[in-house]
Write a protein that holds these residues in place. Sequence first.
Motif, PDB file in Angstrom:
ATOM      1  N   SER A   1      36.200  36.643  52.107  1.00  0.00           N
ATOM      2  CA  SER A   1      36.650  35.275  51.819  1.00  0.00           C
ATOM      3  C   SER A   1      37.963  34.973  52.545  1.00  0.00           C
ATOM      4  O   SER A   1      38.177  33.858  53.018  1.00  0.00           O
TER       5      SER A   1
ATOM      6  N   PHE B   1      35.249  45.715  50.344  1.00  0.00           N
ATOM      7  CA  PHE B   1      36.639  45.391  50.021  1.00  0.00           C
ATOM      8  C   PHE B   1      37.546  46.343  50.782  1.00  0.00           C
ATOM      9  O   PHE B   1      37.099  47.364  51.299  1.00  0.00           O
TER      10      PHE B   1
ATOM     11  N   PHE C   1      39.334  41.548  45.013  1.00  0.00           N
ATOM     12  CA  PHE C   1      37.886  41.737  45.120  1.00  0.00           C
ATOM     13  C   PHE C   1      37.303  41.739  43.718  1.00  0.00           C
ATOM     14  O   PHE C   1      37.776  42.460  42.843  1.00  0.00           O
TER      15      PHE C   1
ATOM     16  N   ASP D   1      39.500  41.129  48.854  1.00  0.00           N
ATOM     17  CA  ASP D   1      38.303  40.503  49.411  1.00  0.00           C
ATOM     18  C   ASP D   1      38.575  40.012  50.836  1.00  0.00           C
ATOM     19  O   ASP D   1      39.051  38.905  51.041  1.00  0.00           O
TER      20      ASP D   1
END
Length: 71
Positions: free
Chosen positions: A60, A21, A46, A57
Amino acid sequence: DLDTAEQIIESFRVLAAGKPFITADELRRELPADQAEYCLHKMPPFQGAGGGPNCFDYVSFSHRLYGQTDL
């Protein structure tokens, strides 16, 4: 060369000192202000172990940037 999601993930990983992260402080310190704010508004929190408030995060987020999921 065009960047790929994996290249962007690796760049974020370097900025995050290898963590899964990245923090708001790291984004603001390492990116121009407009890019940092964009990331902070678009990156999901995250959810994994070791994270906390202001942890984002980047994996993603990077996949969404490259059309692998919706951003």
